[in-house]
Motif scaffolding. Structure first.
Motif, PDB file in Angstrom:
ATOM      1  N   ILE A   1       0.867  -1.174   0.000  1.00 28.63           N
ATOM      2  CA  ILE A   1       0.000   0.000   0.000  1.00 28.63           C
ATOM      3  C   ILE A   1       0.904   1.225   0.000  1.00 28.63           C
ATOM      4  CG2 ILE A   1      -0.233  -0.120   2.529  1.00 28.63           C
ATOM      5  CD1 ILE A   1      -3.015   1.196   2.132  1.00 28.63           C
ATOM      6  N   ILE A   2       0.645   2.149  -0.941  1.00 30.98           N
ATOM      7  CA  ILE A   2       1.509   3.312  -1.087  1.00 30.98           C
ATOM      8  C   ILE A   2       0.669   4.574  -1.230  1.00 30.98           C
ATOM      9  CG2 ILE A   2       3.313   1.929  -2.200  1.00 30.98           C
ATOM     10  CD1 ILE A   2       2.477   3.055  -4.869  1.00 30.98           C
ATOM     11  N   GLU A   3       1.341   5.716  -1.063  1.00 30.56           N
ATOM     12  CA  GLU A   3       0.670   7.015  -1.226  1.00 30.56           C
ATOM     13  C   GLU A   3       0.378   7.222  -2.711  1.00 30.56           C
ATOM     14  OE1 GLU A   3      -0.266  10.960  -1.795  1.00 30.56           O
ATOM     15  OE2 GLU A   3       1.724  10.281  -2.409  1.00 30.56           O
ATOM     16  N   ARG A   4      -0.787   7.792  -3.043  1.00 33.73           N
ATOM     17  CA  ARG A   4      -1.297   7.823  -4.415  1.00 33.73           C
ATOM     18  C   ARG A   4      -0.374   8.522  -5.399  1.00 33.73           C
ATOM     19  NH1 ARG A   4      -6.223   9.700  -6.494  1.00 33.73           N
ATOM     20  NH2 ARG A   4      -6.309  11.392  -5.002  1.00 33.73           N
ATOM     21  N   HIS A   5       0.351   9.522  -4.937  1.00 32.07           N
ATOM     22  CA  HIS A   5       1.173  10.301  -5.865  1.00 32.07           C
ATOM     23  C   HIS A   5       2.671  10.081  -5.644  1.00 32.07           C
ATOM     24  CE1 HIS A   5      -2.475  12.194  -7.226  1.00 32.07           C
ATOM     25  NE2 HIS A   5      -2.775  12.594  -5.992  1.00 32.07           N
ATOM     26  N   ASP A   6       3.013   9.007  -4.949  1.00 38.06           N
ATOM     27  CA  ASP A   6       4.423   8.682  -4.746  1.00 38.06           C
ATOM     28  C   ASP A   6       4.875   7.787  -5.899  1.00 38.06           C
ATOM     29  OD1 ASP A   6       6.941   8.022  -3.923  1.00 38.06           O
ATOM     30  OD2 ASP A   6       6.372   7.511  -1.870  1.00 38.06           O
TER      31      ASP A   6
ATOM     32  N   VAL B   1       7.770  -0.667  -6.403  1.00 39.14           N
ATOM     33  CA  VAL B   1       6.890  -1.779  -6.015  1.00 39.14           C
ATOM     34  C   VAL B   1       6.500  -2.621  -7.231  1.00 39.14           C
ATOM     35  CG1 VAL B   1       4.633  -2.381  -5.078  1.00 39.14           C
ATOM     36  CG2 VAL B   1       6.021  -0.640  -3.954  1.00 39.14           C
ATOM     37  N   VAL B   2       6.152  -1.958  -8.354  1.00 41.38           N
ATOM     38  CA  VAL B   2       5.739  -2.705  -9.547  1.00 41.38           C
ATOM     39  C   VAL B   2       6.896  -3.556 -10.060  1.00 41.38           C
ATOM     40  CG1 VAL B   2       5.020  -2.510 -11.952  1.00 41.38           C
ATOM     41  CG2 VAL B   2       3.938  -1.093 -10.206  1.00 41.38           C
ATOM     42  N   ASN B   3       8.088  -2.967 -10.089  1.00 38.21           N
ATOM     43  CA  ASN B   3       9.244  -3.735 -10.540  1.00 38.21           C
ATOM     44  C   ASN B   3       9.509  -4.936  -9.628  1.00 38.21           C
ATOM     45  OD1 ASN B   3      11.623  -3.684 -12.516  1.00 38.21           O
ATOM     46  ND2 ASN B   3      12.634  -3.914 -10.537  1.00 38.21           N
ATOM     47  N   ARG B   4       9.371  -4.719  -8.320  1.00 40.74           N
ATOM     48  CA  ARG B   4       9.569  -5.822  -7.368  1.00 40.74           C
ATOM     49  C   ARG B   4       8.547  -6.937  -7.593  1.00 40.74           C
ATOM     50  NH1 ARG B   4       7.718  -4.126  -1.766  1.00 40.74           N
ATOM     51  NH2 ARG B   4       5.737  -4.811  -2.676  1.00 40.74           N
ATOM     52  N   GLU B   5       7.286  -6.549  -7.795  1.00 42.55           N
ATOM     53  CA  GLU B   5       6.242  -7.563  -7.972  1.00 42.55           C
ATOM     54  C   GLU B   5       6.386  -8.299  -9.300  1.00 42.55           C
ATOM     55  OE1 GLU B   5       4.383  -8.662  -5.655  1.00 42.55           O
ATOM     56  OE2 GLU B   5       5.226  -7.142  -4.309  1.00 42.55           O
ATOM     57  N   GLN B   6       6.900  -7.589 -10.316  1.00 49.59           N
ATOM     58  CA  GLN B   6       7.170  -8.276 -11.566  1.00 49.59           C
ATOM     59  C   GLN B   6       8.280  -9.312 -11.399  1.00 49.59           C
ATOM     60  OE1 GLN B   6       4.445  -7.977 -13.324  1.00 49.59           O
ATOM     61  NE2 GLN B   6       5.632  -7.730 -15.197  1.00 49.59           N
ATOM     62  N   GLN B   7       9.297  -8.937 -10.600  1.00 49.87           N
ATOM     63  CA  GLN B   7      10.348  -9.913 -10.275  1.00 49.87           C
ATOM     64  C   GLN B   7       9.744 -11.117  -9.553  1.00 49.87           C
ATOM     65  OE1 GLN B   7      13.554  -9.864 -10.992  1.00 49.87           O
ATOM     66  NE2 GLN B   7      14.175  -7.751 -11.390  1.00 49.87           N
TER      67      GLN B   7
END
Length: 700
Positions: A117-122, A129-135
């Motif tokens: 869960i992250i801040e909307r504009h960070d 996070v997206v790169n980590r989840e793709q890994q």
């Protein structure tokens, strides 16, 4: 002025492949910013959005999500339900929650098992996070592939162990937990259940037990020991000198010991005994079809050279499937055993009696036996016998067909069997309990009428959708995870009985109906594979094309139309063409092959002969697979020359990046040979007979 997102681009190494990004509960402008931010970081992104339940329902019909961004602050969508539904369709998808106040949504993140869960504009955090989840997704997919490969390897290992000629057992804490059929047979037990839980020490002779005790203690501690020569005792008390090899193993997650036992009895050749057992049908004790066919070839050649007459009788239990349905398997087995007993009592010792099919029996009569007299005697014995299951009487319907090697002349064992089969089927068509029929009486008069009847059946089948598809798995020998099935067609008669292609294909070609049949097969096969694909089963079909299909100039457009109609992909299909048909229609096949490759379909060349010219054809058409000629399968076990030819051409085809298939696999011995040769795929009744419905639990 650079943003955080722009600065982080330089330190993130993006993964290859398109990221399927789904954004829920955000404006289209915000969704585009997220998508563009990820693209700027080096990721290839395909964006989908939904802000209302209706929009989400529309997406769910074709959803394939890798990353899902969920705006927790939006209220239009029930995100708890939405996340659960998306996970059912895309189980590997990563869920990232967005909020102006992430700390207030931690409970919701835990409740939905979101990845972060992250801040909307960070945006920098988003890229990370997206790169980590793709890994993580790549790792998950590799784990799934390895798990599937391990499962397939275990299944192949179990099959090879079950069919191995060597006696193999697994021992846990001094007790048998598994034994293969060769082990059970070696020690004289009826089945593996009698060995399960039996102490391994009980198989050691009393004189050698003191010698074996230290070995047993070592097995308990280390699950291995040095090779041991020792005397065992069989179930009937016979002394059995053996050599034992011990290897650590596991079974059902428990550490155990694999024991391989080799019989050292000078009077017993275990390989010869197992080879002899391979000639018998285990249910009836009669010879099996393989042995019968081998003997038929030998005896027919001898009879032709001496100008002698052989006769063949084929006995069919016409209502066997109804018996199985009405009286269960026990009733069917009882009928088979009683028919076997009557056959043994009725035939002569010089006659060769075999179980020819599930409910067919064959008798090869010597020149001294009158087949007609024997058939009448058998007819009378079967008619008079009462088949009983408890208090219920079963009434099997028998048909007997007779043929002779000289009337009409049989040029090969295939001709001989075909004549007997026609005789038996004509007897079945008479409709009485038991019929005697001699093919020589109707060879000329019935042919024209039969051909006209077949054409009428074909026309009715085309007009009323009276064809039926069946499927047989094409199994990888080397861990390939593709689920491939060969597709075959059957025609249904007025009684919904299946008619095999060998009974109507020749007439379909002569009457120019074959192109229509090909189109029926293609359309229905595409519909079926699309249905299974939509249910999450990633299987592929192999469809055979006739010479008429190769000559059909509009066939490629027809295939494209069917793919569009059922939202299918060409990559799910392999089109198989025979070598002889290709040679006879080479120019047309070149055009068709080029078009099929353009829509990502694969091409298989079947009936591949051991000729260099055939390799050139494969190279010219850019074939993806080659199916060797079916007649090599029966020769593999005994013919070393065939094995060497197969190995040579298999290597040549692999150099062309072409996969290879051997069909008509009927026995375990062929598997070892093909494994050593390096053949990629196998197909045959030993693996699984063709079935009406694909049952996933039964797949190999």
């Amino acid at each position: 002025m650079s943003t955080n997102a722009e600065r982080i681009i330089q330190i993130v190494t993006p993964l290859s492949g398109v990221v399927e990004l789904l954004v829920l509960g955000c404006s289209i402008d915000d969704a585009n910013i997220y998508s563009q931010t990820l693209r700027n970081s080096g990721m290839a992104v395909h964006l989908s959005t939904a802000n209302t339940p209706d929009e989400l329902d529309m997406l769910m019909q074709s959803l394939d999500a890798d990353v899902v961004l969920v705006n927790c602050d939006a209220e239009e969508i029930d995100f708890t339900t939405a996340i659960r539904q998306i996970r059912e369709i895309s189980p590997l998808a990563a869920f990232i929650l967005l909020s102006d106040n992430p700390s207030e949504e931690l409970f919701f993140a835990a409740e939905t098992s979101a990845q972060d869960i992250i801040e909307r504009h960070d945006y920098a955090h988003l890229i990370y996070v997206v790169n980590r989840e793709q890994q993580n997704m790549v790792t998950k997919k590799k784990l799934l592939a390895v798990t599937q490969e391990l499962k397939e390897t275990s299944q192949r290992y179990e099959t090879l162990t079950e069919t191995a000629g060597e006696a193999i057992a697994y021992i846990h804490q001094g007790m048998h937990v598994y034994a293969n059929p060769a082990y059970v047979s070696l020690f004289g037990f009826k089945n593996a259940d009698e060995l399960e839980g039996l102490p391994f020490m009980d198989l050691i002779t009393s004189d050698d037990r003191l010698k074996f005790k230290p070995v047993l203690h070592k097995l308990d501690e280390q699950h291995t020991a040095d090779q041991l020569t020792i005397n065992c005792v069989t179930n009937d008390g016979r002394n059995l000198p053996v050599i034992m090899d011990f290897t650590p193993s596991t079974i059902d997650g428990e550490d155990c010991t694999q024991v391989i036992i080799r019989d050292q009895s000078p009077e017993l050749d275990i390989e010869q005994r197992l080879a002899e057992l391979a000639n018998y049908d285990t249910d009836t004790g009669l010879y099996n079809r393989k042995y019968f066919t081998e003997q038929l070839e030998t005896r027919l050649d001898e009879a032709l050279s001496k100008e002698q007459r052989l006769s063949m009788i084929l006995l069919n239990i016409g209502n066997f499937q109804d018996i199985k349905t009405d009286y269960n398997l026990d009733g069917a087995e009882m009928v088979l055993k009683e028919v076997t007993r009557i056959l043994n009592e009725t035939t002569y010792d010089t006659d060769l009696v075999a179980r020819f099919g599930e409910h067919e029996f064959s008798i090869l009569c010597t020149p001294d036996t009158s087949a007609e007299a024997l058939a009448k005697r058998l007819h009378h014995a079967l008619s008079e016998h009462q088949f009983m299951v408890g208090e219920q009487r079963i009434q099997p319907q028998f048909a007997i067909g007779i043929t002779h090697s000289d009337t009409p002349p049989a040029q090969s064992s295939t001709d001989f069997i075909s004549h007997a089969s026609r005789a038996c089927k004509t007897a079945l068509a008479e409709g009485t309990a038991t019929n005697l029929f001699d093919i020589t009486l109707v060879q000329n008069n019935g042919q024209k009428k039969e051909d006209e009847s077949i054409v009428q059946l074909i026309d009715q089948a085309l007009a009323n959708d009276r064809f039926h598809l069946i499927y047989q798995p094409v199994v990888s020998l080397h861990g390939n995870s593709r689920e491939d099935y060969a597709v075959y067609v059957r025609m249904l008669d007025d009684n919904d009985q299946q008619i095999s292609p060998k009974e109507f294909i020749d007439e379909a070609v002569r009457s120019e109906r074959m192109a229509e049949i090909d189109r029926w097969i293609i359309r229905n096969a595409i519909r079926e594979v699309a249905h299974h694909r939509s249910n999450g089963h990633k299987l592929n079909f192999m469809i055979t094309l006739s010479a008429s299909a190769i000559e059909d100039d509009s066939l490629l457009l027809w295939i494209c139309d069917c793919l569009r109609e059922f939202k299918a992909k060409g990559a799910w299909l392999t089109f198989a063409v025979s070598h002889s048909d290709v040679i006879g229609h080479l120019e047309k096949m070149e055009q068709l092959a080029e078009g099929l490759h353009k829509i990502n379909c694969r091409i298989s060349l079947t009936h591949f002969p051991f000729e260099q010219e055939a390799v050139n054809v494969v190279r010219h058409l850019q074939c993806d697979l080659v199916c060797f000629s079916p007649d090599i399968s029966g020769k593999l076990s005994q013919d070393k020359e065939q094995q060497e030819l197969l190995k040579d051409y298999n290597q040549q085809l692999h150099q062309e990046n072409v996969k290879t298939i051997v069909i008509y696999i009927e026995e375990a011995a062929q598997l070892t040979i093909l494994w050593n040769v390096g053949v990629d795929f196998i197909q045959g009744n030993f693996i699984q007979k063709p079935v009406d419905t694909i049952i996933y639990d039964a797949e190999l």
